[in-house]
Design an enzyme around this catalytic site. Sequence first.
Site, mmCIF file in Angstrom:
data_model
loop_
_atom_site.group_PDB
_atom_site.id
_atom_site.type_symbol
_atom_site.label_atom_id
_atom_site.label_comp_id
_atom_site.label_asym_id
_atom_site.label_seq_id
_atom_site.Cartn_x
_atom_site.Cartn_y
_atom_site.Cartn_z
ATOM 1 N N HIS A 142 1.018 -1.102 -0.465
ATOM 2 C CA HIS A 142 0.580 -0.093 -0.453
ATOM 3 C C HIS A 142 0.744 1.634 -0.476
ATOM 4 C CE1 HIS A 142 -3.153 -2.416 1.834
ATOM 5 N NE2 HIS A 142 -3.604 -2.542 0.699
ATOM 6 N N LYS A 172 -16.487 -6.323 6.303
ATOM 7 C CA LYS A 172 -15.126 -7.024 6.820
ATOM 8 C C LYS A 172 -15.042 -7.491 8.219
ATOM 9 C CE LYS A 172 -11.768 -7.230 3.097
ATOM 10 N NZ LYS A 172 -10.555 -6.661 2.140
ATOM 11 N N ARG A 203 -2.369 -5.859 -8.632
ATOM 12 C CA ARG A 203 -1.376 -7.158 -8.524
ATOM 13 C C ARG A 203 -1.307 -7.872 -9.246
ATOM 14 N NH1 ARG A 203 -2.981 -7.817 -2.664
ATOM 15 N NH2 ARG A 203 -5.245 -8.060 -3.691
ATOM 16 N N SER A 244 -3.402 -7.549 2.879
ATOM 17 C CA SER A 244 -3.412 -7.512 4.203
ATOM 18 C C SER A 244 -3.481 -9.064 5.458
ATOM 19 C CB SER A 244 -4.201 -6.974 4.443
ATOM 20 O OG SER A 244 -3.825 -5.597 4.070
#
Length: 160
Positions: free
Chosen positions: A18, A42, A91, A129
């Site tokens: 990040h 989440k 990514r 994460s």
Amino acid sequence: MTRIAIYPGSFDPVTRGHEDIIRRSRHFADRVIVAVAVNPGKDPLFTLSERTEFLRVAVGDEAGVEIRAFDGLLAKFAEKVDATLVVRGLRAVSDFEYEFQMALMNRTLYEALETVFLVPDVGLTFLSSSLVKEVARFGGDVGMFVHPTVRAALAEKFAR
Ligand code: COA
């Protein structure tokens, strides 16, 4: 004209991946607002204030970077802060479909909002994460992937 970009995410917790995207965003935006989502979908490990604080420690000193929490729709938050760009990191190809849908939905909700996709440093493309939390949970060293403050917070969390 000041070009304001938003970099949204849960940042639970912020990783070096990040941080890399935030620094790259500064090349084309005058201000980058890192928007920390409450994200009720989440179940975060860290509270909103912890996630925000980690970002402050990791990138808060970068010129033109602001850290803000937001709740609700990203498009509404963008309009409120006069942002015209959303920055997202790509990514892998697997990120694309979801990102494509989000970009179109956000622009449908707020016409002026364009999404810019950035490719992170090649050595950070595998990071997420969740993966960092999993490694930390089982005692692995995450020092390469997160700021030392985050590393310490993860160690403390999982020591309990
Ligand atoms: N380096 C390392 N990790 C990265 C990364 C990078 N460059 N880019 C993304 N990731 C990781 C994130 O940490 C996250 O990991 P996790 O799933 O293990 O927590 C994962 O990739 C997915 O990231 P992302 O897609 O950014 O999800 P998010 O939960 O962090 O953020 C929001 C999603 C908050 C941007 C999105 O849900 C949102 O905009 N919500 C607001 C409500 C809204 O407007 N909804 C409609 C959208 S069209």
